[in-house]
Design an enzyme around this catalytic site. Sequence first.
Site, PDB file in Angstrom:
ATOM      1  N   SER A 180     -20.786  35.646  28.218  1.00 49.95           N
ATOM      2  CA  SER A 180     -21.080  36.361  28.575  1.00 49.95           C
ATOM      3  C   SER A 180     -20.563  37.821  28.099  1.00 49.95           C
ATOM      4  CB  SER A 180     -22.168  36.489  29.326  1.00 49.95           C
ATOM      5  OG  SER A 180     -22.852  37.891  29.028  1.00 49.95           O
TER       6      SER A 180
ATOM      7  N   LYS B 102     -22.784  33.640  24.203  1.00 44.35           N
ATOM      8  CA  LYS B 102     -23.509  34.528  24.829  1.00 44.35           C
ATOM      9  C   LYS B 102     -23.022  35.763  24.150  1.00 44.35           C
ATOM     10  CE  LYS B 102     -26.045  36.575  28.234  1.00 44.35           C
ATOM     11  NZ  LYS B 102     -27.012  36.111  29.453  1.00 44.35           N
ATOM     12  N   LEU B 103     -23.984  36.797  22.876  1.00 41.00           N
ATOM     13  CA  LEU B 103     -23.499  37.310  23.081  1.00 41.00           C
ATOM     14  C   LEU B 103     -24.822  39.098  22.941  1.00 41.00           C
ATOM     15  CD1 LEU B 103     -22.502  37.372  18.749  1.00 41.00           C
ATOM     16  CD2 LEU B 103     -21.217  37.615  20.671  1.00 41.00           C
ATOM     17  N   LYS B 104     -24.378  39.726  24.255  1.00 44.82           N
ATOM     18  CA  LYS B 104     -25.326  40.495  24.069  1.00 44.82           C
ATOM     19  C   LYS B 104     -25.640  41.612  22.743  1.00 44.82           C
ATOM     20  CE  LYS B 104     -25.476  40.215  29.251  1.00 44.82           C
ATOM     21  NZ  LYS B 104     -26.600  40.423  29.808  1.00 44.82           N
TER      22      LYS B 104
ATOM     23  N   ASP C 272     -28.346  38.523  23.724  1.00 40.97           N
ATOM     24  CA  ASP C 272     -29.559  38.504  25.240  1.00 40.97           C
ATOM     25  C   ASP C 272     -29.724  40.377  24.723  1.00 40.97           C
ATOM     26  OD1 ASP C 272     -29.958  39.322  27.578  1.00 40.97           O
ATOM     27  OD2 ASP C 272     -28.938  38.643  29.137  1.00 40.97           O
TER      28      ASP C 272
ATOM     29  N   ASN D 230     -31.210  41.924  27.098  1.00 38.86           N
ATOM     30  CA  ASN D 230     -32.047  42.394  28.217  1.00 38.86           C
ATOM     31  C   ASN D 230     -32.809  44.112  28.083  1.00 38.86           C
ATOM     32  OD1 ASN D 230     -28.346  42.304  28.300  1.00 38.86           O
ATOM     33  ND2 ASN D 230     -29.785  41.774  30.463  1.00 38.86           N
TER      34      ASN D 230
ATOM     35  N   GLU E 263     -32.229  35.930  24.604  1.00 37.95           N
ATOM     36  CA  GLU E 263     -32.038  36.050  25.471  1.00 37.95           C
ATOM     37  C   GLU E 263     -33.446  37.361  26.572  1.00 37.95           C
ATOM     38  OE1 GLU E 263     -29.435  35.202  28.408  1.00 37.95           O
ATOM     39  OE2 GLU E 263     -30.284  36.040  30.388  1.00 37.95           O
TER      40      GLU E 263
ATOM     41  N   ASP F 158     -35.662  36.103  31.260  1.00 36.07           N
ATOM     42  CA  ASP F 158     -34.344  36.373  32.331  1.00 36.07           C
ATOM     43  C   ASP F 158     -34.923  37.204  34.015  1.00 36.07           C
ATOM     44  OD1 ASP F 158     -32.302  37.775  34.254  1.00 36.07           O
ATOM     45  OD2 ASP F 158     -30.673  37.956  32.563  1.00 36.07           O
TER      46      ASP F 158
ATOM     47  N   LYS G 202     -31.373  32.867  37.191  1.00 35.14           N
ATOM     48  CA  LYS G 202     -30.657  33.264  38.814  1.00 35.14           C
ATOM     49  C   LYS G 202     -31.208  33.656  39.740  1.00 35.14           C
ATOM     50  CE  LYS G 202     -29.105  36.884  35.382  1.00 35.14           C
ATOM     51  NZ  LYS G 202     -29.004  38.193  34.782  1.00 35.14           N
TER      52      LYS G 202
ATOM     53  N   GLY H  71     -26.143  34.599  35.741  1.00 39.16           N
ATOM     54  CA  GLY H  71     -24.848  34.799  36.588  1.00 39.16           C
ATOM     55  C   GLY H  71     -25.355  36.191  36.265  1.00 39.16           C
TER      56      GLY H  71
HETATM   57  O1  OSB Z   1     -28.658  40.183  31.378  1.00 38.98           O
HETATM   58  O2  OSB Z   1     -27.869  37.678  31.986  1.00 38.98           O
HETATM   59  C1  OSB Z   1     -27.992  39.034  32.232  1.00 38.98           C
HETATM   60  C2  OSB Z   1     -24.388  40.273  34.289  1.00 38.98           C
HETATM   61  C3  OSB Z   1     -25.787  41.589  34.517  1.00 38.98           C
HETATM   62  C4  OSB Z   1     -26.250  41.434  34.710  1.00 38.98           C
HETATM   63  C5  OSB Z   1     -27.323  40.976  33.853  1.00 38.98           C
HETATM   64  C6  OSB Z   1     -26.922  40.178  32.921  1.00 38.98           C
HETATM   65  C7  OSB Z   1     -24.966  39.728  32.692  1.00 38.98           C
HETATM   66  C8  OSB Z   1     -24.836  39.078  32.491  1.00 38.98           C
HETATM   67  C9  OSB Z   1     -23.470  38.567  32.618  1.00 38.98           C
HETATM   68  O3  OSB Z   1     -24.850  38.150  31.171  1.00 38.98           O
HETATM   69  C10 OSB Z   1     -23.130  36.964  32.719  1.00 38.98           C
HETATM   70  C11 OSB Z   1     -21.674  36.483  33.454  1.00 38.98           C
HETATM   71  O4  OSB Z   1     -22.171  36.712  34.877  1.00 38.98           O
HETATM   72  O5  OSB Z   1     -20.883  35.657  33.636  1.00 38.98           O
HETATM   73 MG    MG Z   2     -30.094  38.618  30.758  1.00 36.35          MG
END
Ligand code: OSB
Ligand code: MG
Length: 354
Positions: A121, A147-149, A175, A177, A200, A225, A249, A277
Amino acid sequence: MPLVTPFQTSFGTETRRDVLLLRVVTPEAEGWGECVAMSAPLYSAEYVDGAADVLRRFLIPALPAHADAHAVGRALRPFKGHRMAKTALEAAVLDAGLRAAGLSLGSFLGASADRVSAGVSIGIVDSIPELLDVVAGYLEEGYVRIKLKIKPGWDVAPVRAVRERFGLDVPLQVDANAAYTLADAGHLARLDEFGLLLIEQPLADDDIVQHARLATRLTTPICLDESIESAEHAAAAISLGACSVVNIKPGRVGGYLEARRIHDLCRAHGVAAWCGGMLETGIGRAANVALAALPGFSLPGDLSGSRRYFTTDITPPFELRDGHLTVPTGPGIGVEPIPEILDEVTTAIEWIPL
Ligand code: OSB
Ligand code: MG
């Protein structure tokens, strides 16, 4: 514990993890659990000091003597929310019980693989050239999925740049969020041409119905998520058509047993699932890797090698081998903190006798 590189998401930037570890001591064995709550309530309502408080005042005192993981779940059910705190407690009790029984977490949960594929990620960075360098580095290390935020202003352009540089064959997902609203549907549809595995959590946590609307406007599969805090939420989201993929998760859903229920539900419905994660140390990572080895985890998880997160992990580091992490086979989660390293990063210890 300082992160090797700042991790920027649409909700904020993490530069360190303030980790709450639970150690359960019984006459037969000891067990470890990691609480994945972050320092501030930005990903969800939980935060690490709040988790410590609810554990100390409510959750730990509610434990029956000689509890197994199922009994922990029953004892904690009256307390609303606080799923990350509950997960840490369940995990530690489960680890102790499995160590006493000489059984690995993977075998207990029903793992069918001895290794799991590693995804990574990647946080939001300052420029597209910087992003391309980061992606190149992880692909060289062998990560099998990127995975790109994303967030408004950092979405179509970085995805296009990664596709142009690395091609259509790299398994790629994004992702958000929860950074968008349904009014952004037209904009998010611009991602359709890039053949993403999934998007995501594009919309807010409590917008399950809106996600179902969005799904009719995108060809990119929607993965949830933040919206999924229980098997009931997962069932509702699946039956509404709000998602065709679920990020599972354990911390978010209240434990490894609940995570397995969601896995079973997804599998029964032919819905893809993968293990998410939360920047775990080796303690939480070991348990997640065991979970991700269940047969319904059909996509690579956010399971990276320890050094993607920390210069020095508190357990022996997880390392990529041919793009995979090996499922621990020892009793319980199969790993333990290295005492000297744990000492070095420990800021406080509290003993709570039952
Ligand atoms: O949205 O998946 C998420 C880390 C912290 C809080 C939310 C997220 C994440 C990650 C990290 O994307 C994933 C990892 O532990 O490698
Ligand atoms: Mg996420």
